[in-house]
Design a protein around this motif. Structure first.
Motif, mmCIF file in Angstrom:
data_model
loop_
_atom_site.group_PDB
_atom_site.id
_atom_site.type_symbol
_atom_site.label_atom_id
_atom_site.label_comp_id
_atom_site.label_asym_id
_atom_site.label_seq_id
_atom_site.Cartn_x
_atom_site.Cartn_y
_atom_site.Cartn_z
ATOM 1 N N HIS A 257 6.403 -39.404 -14.770
ATOM 2 C CA HIS A 257 6.378 -38.277 -16.017
ATOM 3 C C HIS A 257 6.731 -38.749 -17.531
ATOM 4 O O HIS A 257 7.509 -39.139 -17.544
ATOM 5 C CB HIS A 257 6.557 -36.634 -14.800
ATOM 6 N N CYS B 244 6.439 -36.759 -20.562
ATOM 7 C CA CYS B 244 6.919 -35.828 -21.257
ATOM 8 C C CYS B 244 7.087 -35.753 -22.724
ATOM 9 O O CYS B 244 7.419 -36.575 -23.469
ATOM 10 C CB CYS B 244 8.657 -35.328 -21.103
ATOM 11 N N HIS C 275 11.671 -29.399 -17.443
ATOM 12 C CA HIS C 275 11.659 -29.972 -16.826
ATOM 13 C C HIS C 275 12.058 -31.192 -15.931
ATOM 14 O O HIS C 275 12.157 -31.299 -14.925
ATOM 15 C CB HIS C 275 9.923 -30.195 -17.178
ATOM 16 N N ARG D 197 14.516 -29.930 -13.130
ATOM 17 C CA ARG D 197 14.332 -29.072 -12.187
ATOM 18 C C ARG D 197 13.692 -30.317 -11.313
ATOM 19 O O ARG D 197 13.755 -29.927 -9.983
ATOM 20 C CB ARG D 197 12.362 -28.664 -12.817
ATOM 21 N N THR E 293 1.515 -24.571 -17.312
ATOM 22 C CA THR E 293 2.557 -23.746 -15.900
ATOM 23 C C THR E 293 4.040 -22.292 -16.997
ATOM 24 O O THR E 293 4.894 -23.221 -17.999
ATOM 25 C CB THR E 293 3.618 -25.178 -15.471
ATOM 26 N N LEU F 97 3.997 -27.644 -20.796
ATOM 27 C CA LEU F 97 5.419 -26.628 -20.540
ATOM 28 C C LEU F 97 5.971 -26.024 -21.393
ATOM 29 O O LEU F 97 6.611 -25.085 -20.970
ATOM 30 C CB LEU F 97 6.316 -27.922 -20.111
ATOM 31 N N ALA G 80 1.812 -24.614 -10.996
ATOM 32 C CA ALA G 80 3.946 -25.343 -11.344
ATOM 33 C C ALA G 80 3.461 -25.806 -9.684
ATOM 34 O O ALA G 80 4.177 -26.991 -9.208
ATOM 35 C CB ALA G 80 4.419 -24.334 -11.192
ATOM 36 N N LEU H 101 2.998 -32.311 -20.918
ATOM 37 C CA LEU H 101 3.449 -33.333 -19.816
ATOM 38 C C LEU H 101 2.168 -34.506 -19.386
ATOM 39 O O LEU H 101 1.341 -33.382 -19.069
ATOM 40 C CB LEU H 101 4.519 -32.607 -18.522
ATOM 41 N N TYR I 249 5.158 -29.436 -8.923
ATOM 42 C CA TYR I 249 6.615 -29.652 -8.180
ATOM 43 C C TYR I 249 6.715 -29.711 -6.395
ATOM 44 O O TYR I 249 7.535 -30.722 -6.233
ATOM 45 C CB TYR I 249 7.642 -28.413 -8.801
ATOM 46 N N GLN J 186 10.462 -40.213 -15.077
ATOM 47 C CA GLN J 186 10.562 -39.611 -15.826
ATOM 48 C C GLN J 186 10.624 -40.046 -16.910
ATOM 49 O O GLN J 186 11.804 -40.789 -17.709
ATOM 50 C CB GLN J 186 11.773 -38.496 -15.293
ATOM 51 N N ASP K 213 11.788 -26.417 -22.971
ATOM 52 C CA ASP K 213 11.122 -26.755 -21.848
ATOM 53 C C ASP K 213 10.846 -27.864 -21.174
ATOM 54 O O ASP K 213 10.818 -28.443 -20.037
ATOM 55 C CB ASP K 213 9.672 -26.206 -22.163
#
Length: 269
Positions: free
Chosen positions: A204, A206, A79, A82, A4, A240, A33, A245, A37, A52, A75
Motif C-alpha cells: 500500500h 498512500c 488507514h 486500520r 472509500t 481515502l 472498503a 492509496l 480491507y 505500507q 485519513d
C-alpha cells in the motif's frame, strides 16, 4: 478511482471477520472498503504479508533531518491504524525503532493491538523505548550469536553468508507462532528486503498532497538497467479523503522485475 467511506457497521464486520466470528455484513456496506480491507481481515490458512508506505507527492517519507510528522493526512493515518488492527503482527526494522521510537499500537480506530515485532540482529534496541511497554506483546528478532534478551520475547535466527537475517526465515518464525497476517511497516530498507525476496502479497502506497522537495525516499530498490525489469503489480486506487492509496497486488499477476531485484541477494537489516 474507488472512493472509500467506511462506516462503523462495516468496520465492526471487518473486525468480526478478523476474529473468525460470524460477520454481519451490512447491506449498505461500502463495496470499495470491503475490497480493500477484507483480504487483510480474512484468515485463509496461508500467510498474508502487506507493506505500507506513507509518502509525499514526490515520493518522500521524511525530510533529510528525519522529520516525518504530519506527512500523511488524517485519513492516511486512519488507514494505517486500520491495517494494524486487522493484522496479527506489525514488523519494523531496528533503524525505524531507534529513529522514531514508535508505539505500533492501534489508536485512531477501534480494534486490537497487533503483536509488535522488531528486527534487531545485533541487539541495538535499548531499554525504555515505547516498543517495550506493556500495551501489547512484543517480539525482538536477533541473530543467534547475540545473547538473547531477558526483558522481552526473543526469536533467534542464523545469519546468512553476508552476516544478515533472511526475510524468509523471519516470516517462517512468525508463522510458526500463528502470526499469519503481517504488516511490514518500515523502514524503507526493511520493506525493500521483503519485497525483493518476493514475500509481499500487497504493497500500500498512500500519497499525501504535499511536496517535500528533498528528503528520504519511500522505497529504494536495487538498480535496474531497463524498464522491462520494473515491477508491474496489479494496482487499484482508492480515494481515502485526505490521501490517495495505491493498492499494489503482487499475487494477482506476473511481476517480471521481481526476479531481477531478488537476484541482488539483500537480506533483513
Amino acid at each position: 478511482m474507488n472512493v472509500t467511506r467506511l462506516c462503523d457497521q462495516t468496520w465492526s464486520a471487518l473486525l468480526d471477520e478478523r476474529d473468525g466470528k460470524p460477520s454481519q455484513w451490512p447491506a449498505f456496506a461500502d463495496v470499495a472498503a470491503g475490497e480493500l480491507y477484507r483480504p487483510l481481515a480474512r484468515r485463509t490458512g496461508r500467510p498474508m504479508v502487506i507493506a505500507q508506505v506513507g509518502q509525499s507527492l514526490d515520493g518522500r517519507v521524511a525530510t533529510l533531518d528525519g522529520d516525518a510528522r504530519d506527512l500523511s493526512g488524517r485519513d492516511g493515518f486512519n488507514h494505517l491504524h486500520r491495517i494494524r488492527a486487522l493484522v496479527d503482527a506489525v514488523v519494523v526494522g531496528v533503524g525505524c525503532v531507534l529513529a522514531d521510537d514508535p508505539r505500533l499500537t492501534v489508536r485512531n480506530v477501534s480494534g486490537p493491538n497487533p503483536v509488535r515485532v522488531a528486527i534487531d540482529p545485533n541487539g541495538r534496541i535499548p531499554l525504555g523505548l515505547k516498543l517495550l511497554n506493556d500495551q501489547s506483546r512484543t517480539i525482538i528478532v536477533q541473530a543467534d550469536d547475540i545473547a538473547p534478551r531477558h526483558d522481552v520475547e526473543t526469536i533467534t535466527l542464523s545469519r546468512n553468508a553476508a552476516g544478515l537475517l533472511e526475510p524468509a526465515d523471519i516470516l517462517a518464525s512468525l508463522v510458526a507462532r500463528d502470526l499469519t497476517s503481517i504488516l511490514i511497516e518500515g523502514g524503507a530498507t526493511t520493506i525493500e528486503h521483503f519485497l525483493c525476496h518476493g514475500l509481499l502479497d500487497r504493497l500500500h502506497v498512500c500519497i499525501s498532497p504535499i511536496i517535500v522537495g528533498s528528503g528520504l525516499p519511500g522505497l529504494s530498490l536495487p538498480p535496474i538497467k531497463a524498464l522491462s525489469q520494473a515491477l508491474r503489480p496489479r494496482v487499484t486506487t482508492y480515494n481515502l479523503g485526505s490521501d490517495i492509496l495505491f493498492d499494489c497486488d503482487f499475487r494477482a499477476g506476473a511481476t517480471p522485475g521481481l526476479n531481477a531485484v531478488a537476484a541482488s541477494g539483500v537480506a533483513a537489516e
